[in-house]
Design a protein around this motif. Structure first.
Motif, PDB file in Angstrom:
ATOM      1  N   TYR A 100       0.835  -1.203   0.000  1.00 29.64           N
ATOM      2  CA  TYR A 100       0.000   0.000   0.000  1.00 29.64           C
ATOM      3  C   TYR A 100       0.870   1.253   0.000  1.00 29.64           C
ATOM      4  O   TYR A 100       0.622   2.209  -0.747  1.00 29.64           O
ATOM      5  CB  TYR A 100      -0.913  -0.006   1.223  1.00 29.64           C
ATOM      6  CG  TYR A 100      -1.796   1.213   1.320  1.00 29.64           C
ATOM      7  CD1 TYR A 100      -3.013   1.269   0.644  1.00 29.64           C
ATOM      8  CD2 TYR A 100      -1.405   2.321   2.075  1.00 29.64           C
ATOM      9  CE1 TYR A 100      -3.818   2.392   0.724  1.00 29.64           C
ATOM     10  CE2 TYR A 100      -2.202   3.442   2.155  1.00 29.64           C
ATOM     11  CZ  TYR A 100      -3.410   3.474   1.481  1.00 29.64           C
ATOM     12  OH  TYR A 100      -4.195   4.589   1.555  1.00 29.64           O
ATOM     13  N   THR A 101       1.904   1.248   0.845  1.00 24.92           N
ATOM     14  CA  THR A 101       2.778   2.416   0.949  1.00 24.92           C
ATOM     15  C   THR A 101       3.491   2.701  -0.366  1.00 24.92           C
ATOM     16  O   THR A 101       3.560   3.849  -0.821  1.00 24.92           O
ATOM     17  CB  THR A 101       3.815   2.203   2.069  1.00 24.92           C
ATOM     18  OG1 THR A 101       3.136   2.001   3.303  1.00 24.92           O
ATOM     19  CG2 THR A 101       4.739   3.404   2.186  1.00 24.92           C
ATOM     20  N   ALA A 102       4.040   1.644  -0.977  1.00 18.70           N
ATOM     21  CA  ALA A 102       4.767   1.826  -2.232  1.00 18.70           C
ATOM     22  C   ALA A 102       3.845   2.357  -3.327  1.00 18.70           C
ATOM     23  O   ALA A 102       4.218   3.246  -4.100  1.00 18.70           O
ATOM     24  CB  ALA A 102       5.407   0.511  -2.661  1.00 18.70           C
ATOM     25  N   THR A 103       2.631   1.813  -3.383  1.00 19.18           N
ATOM     26  CA  THR A 103       1.669   2.273  -4.386  1.00 19.18           C
ATOM     27  C   THR A 103       1.245   3.710  -4.119  1.00 19.18           C
ATOM     28  O   THR A 103       1.210   4.549  -5.025  1.00 19.18           O
ATOM     29  CB  THR A 103       0.432   1.354  -4.393  1.00 19.18           C
ATOM     30  OG1 THR A 103       0.838   0.019  -4.706  1.00 19.18           O
ATOM     31  CG2 THR A 103      -0.590   1.825  -5.418  1.00 19.18           C
ATOM     32  N   TYR A 104       0.939   3.995  -2.864  1.00 20.34           N
ATOM     33  CA  TYR A 104       0.469   5.327  -2.474  1.00 20.34           C
ATOM     34  C   TYR A 104       1.544   6.380  -2.729  1.00 20.34           C
ATOM     35  O   TYR A 104       1.247   7.498  -3.174  1.00 20.34           O
ATOM     36  CB  TYR A 104       0.093   5.307  -0.998  1.00 20.34           C
ATOM     37  CG  TYR A 104      -0.593   6.555  -0.500  1.00 20.34           C
ATOM     38  CD1 TYR A 104      -1.973   6.705  -0.613  1.00 20.34           C
ATOM     39  CD2 TYR A 104       0.141   7.580   0.095  1.00 20.34           C
ATOM     40  CE1 TYR A 104      -2.605   7.848  -0.147  1.00 20.34           C
ATOM     41  CE2 TYR A 104      -0.484   8.722   0.558  1.00 20.34           C
ATOM     42  CZ  TYR A 104      -1.856   8.851   0.438  1.00 20.34           C
ATOM     43  OH  TYR A 104      -2.467   9.986   0.898  1.00 20.34           O
ATOM     44  N   ALA A 105       2.806   6.024  -2.461  1.00 23.92           N
ATOM     45  CA  ALA A 105       3.900   6.983  -2.611  1.00 23.92           C
ATOM     46  C   ALA A 105       4.498   6.983  -4.015  1.00 23.92           C
ATOM     47  O   ALA A 105       5.321   7.846  -4.334  1.00 23.92           O
ATOM     48  CB  ALA A 105       4.996   6.682  -1.586  1.00 23.92           C
ATOM     49  N   GLY A 106       4.122   5.996  -4.840  1.00 27.57           N
ATOM     50  CA  GLY A 106       4.665   5.928  -6.192  1.00 27.57           C
ATOM     51  C   GLY A 106       6.135   5.558  -6.232  1.00 27.57           C
ATOM     52  O   GLY A 106       6.907   6.123  -7.016  1.00 27.57           O
ATOM     53  N   ILE A 107       6.529   4.589  -5.390  1.00 32.45           N
ATOM     54  CA  ILE A 107       7.925   4.163  -5.337  1.00 32.45           C
ATOM     55  C   ILE A 107       8.011   2.647  -5.519  1.00 32.45           C
ATOM     56  O   ILE A 107       7.005   1.941  -5.462  1.00 32.45           O
ATOM     57  CB  ILE A 107       8.584   4.566  -4.003  1.00 32.45           C
ATOM     58  CG1 ILE A 107       7.826   3.949  -2.828  1.00 32.45           C
ATOM     59  CG2 ILE A 107       8.633   6.084  -3.878  1.00 32.45           C
ATOM     60  CD1 ILE A 107       8.408   4.303  -1.477  1.00 32.45           C
ATOM     61  N   ARG A 108       9.224   2.156  -5.737  1.00 34.82           N
ATOM     62  CA  ARG A 108       9.441   0.727  -5.943  1.00 34.82           C
ATOM     63  C   ARG A 108       9.654   0.029  -4.601  1.00 34.82           C
ATOM     64  O   ARG A 108      10.363   0.531  -3.733  1.00 34.82           O
ATOM     65  CB  ARG A 108      10.653   0.495  -6.853  1.00 34.82           C
ATOM     66  CG  ARG A 108      10.437   0.937  -8.291  1.00 34.82           C
ATOM     67  CD  ARG A 108      11.688   0.694  -9.134  1.00 34.82           C
ATOM     68  NE  ARG A 108      12.782   1.583  -8.737  1.00 34.82           N
ATOM     69  CZ  ARG A 108      12.982   2.790  -9.265  1.00 34.82           C
ATOM     70  NH1 ARG A 108      12.154   3.261 -10.189  1.00 34.82           N
ATOM     71  NH2 ARG A 108      14.003   3.531  -8.868  1.00 34.82           N
ATOM     72  N   LEU A 109       9.051  -1.155  -4.449  1.00 36.19           N
ATOM     73  CA  LEU A 109       9.156  -1.923  -3.212  1.00 36.19           C
ATOM     74  C   LEU A 109      10.103  -3.100  -3.397  1.00 36.19           C
ATOM     75  O   LEU A 109      10.022  -3.834  -4.383  1.00 36.19           O
ATOM     76  CB  LEU A 109       7.778  -2.440  -2.795  1.00 36.19           C
ATOM     77  CG  LEU A 109       7.741  -3.398  -1.597  1.00 36.19           C
ATOM     78  CD1 LEU A 109       8.209  -2.693  -0.326  1.00 36.19           C
ATOM     79  CD2 LEU A 109       6.338  -3.972  -1.418  1.00 36.19           C
ATOM     80  N   HIS A 110      10.974  -3.299  -2.394  1.00 34.07           N
ATOM     81  CA  HIS A 110      11.894  -4.438  -2.375  1.00 34.07           C
ATOM     82  C   HIS A 110      11.728  -5.127  -1.018  1.00 34.07           C
ATOM     83  O   HIS A 110      12.389  -4.764  -0.039  1.00 34.07           O
ATOM     84  CB  HIS A 110      13.333  -3.969  -2.582  1.00 34.07           C
ATOM     85  CG  HIS A 110      13.496  -3.055  -3.760  1.00 34.07           C
ATOM     86  ND1 HIS A 110      13.511  -3.511  -5.063  1.00 34.07           N
ATOM     87  CD2 HIS A 110      13.604  -1.699  -3.826  1.00 34.07           C
ATOM     88  CE1 HIS A 110      13.650  -2.483  -5.886  1.00 34.07           C
ATOM     89  NE2 HIS A 110      13.703  -1.377  -5.167  1.00 34.07           N
TER      90      HIS A 110
END
Length: 260
Positions: free
Chosen positions: A53-63
């Motif tokens: 959710y955080t990665a999508t909301y912030a528009g960043i890549r998740l690892h």
């Protein structure tokens, strides 16, 4: 070097309000932790884990490197699951070394959230790890920050422990469930858990404050997960939605009793 206690919104920490990090600076999120952070083996099936959710909301890549059941180190609290120091960090470092994961330190944020499995049942609470105390467990998590810093990490969010005494497993009015079916003093467990979570959180805060001067160029934020979850418990209407009655006293999916 900055130490900033952050309360409540993780997405805000990833974005504009984290001290030392400029708006739009963070492009990658690397997560370490246990089932609270695991994006594969999640308890609430069919929903998004907070890192997604955080990665999508912030528009960043998740690892994601968090694993359900993890402790900081199996050399301290032995469990049949991957650990932070022996599994999650080595996996991350291996990917950095073979360049299957390429990150820019100034654009990457690292989150670390441990403690629940280290101090709970089948661990410190039940005396399964003689000679190990809250001090060693907390210092272990701090060691993870040091190791990541040495590998090039610079931006960290350290998440403290939630009020575990409010969960079904450790509540004073707990009942036999899929996590513990044996006889126990539930009031004693609840009191112990409250004392331990508060102690670990304060130890972590003090250790981080002492650590910061030794890490030039690092930015470390302390995210107060404890206050967030306590507020969710006290004021569920501010956080929960839908048509079902608000419920902060049972698990999702429901923690099974032996008769179920």
């Amino acid at each position: 070097m900055v130490f900033a206690p952050l309360v409540f919104v993780v997405a805000a920490a990833v974005g504009a309000t984290a001290v030392g990090v400029s708006p739009g600076q963070i492009t990658d999120l690397v997560t370490f932790g246990d089932s609270y952070t695991d994006v594969v083996a999640i308890g609430d099936l069919g929903t998004a884990a907070w890192p997604n959710y955080t990665a999508t909301y912030a528009g960043i890549r998740l690892h994601p490197f968090a694993k359900s059941g993890a402790v900081c180190s199996n050399n301290l609290t032995r469990r049949p699951f991957p650990s932070f120091l022996e599994d999650e960090i080595p996996t991350y470092l291996a990917e950095i070394a073979n360049r299957s994961l390429v990150l820019r330190p100034e654009n990457t944020l690292y989150t670390i959230w441990f403690g629940t499995n280290d101090i709970g049942r089948a661990a410190l609470l039940t005396g399964d790890d003689p000679g190990v105390s809250l001090v060693e467990v907390t210092a272990c998590i701090i060691q993870g920050v040091k190791t990541l810093y040495k590998s090039g990490a610079r931006n960290f969010i350290f998440q403290n422990m939630i009020p575990l005494e409010l969960t079904v497993l450790y509540a004073a009015n707990s009942y036999p469930n899929s996590y513990w079916v044996f006889e126990r003093n539930t009031t004693e467990w609840s009191i112990f858990m409250r004392e331990m979570t508060h102690s670990v959180n304060k130890l972590a805060e003090l250790m981080l404050q002492a650590l910061i001067p030794t890490l030039p160029g690092a930015h470390i934020a302390l995210f107060d997960s404890h206050s967030l979850f306590q507020d969710m418990y006290d004021h569920p209407a501010l956080y929960l939605n839908g048509t079902a009655p608000l419920n902060v006293t049972s698990g999702v999916p429901r923690i099974q009793t032996p008769s179920d």
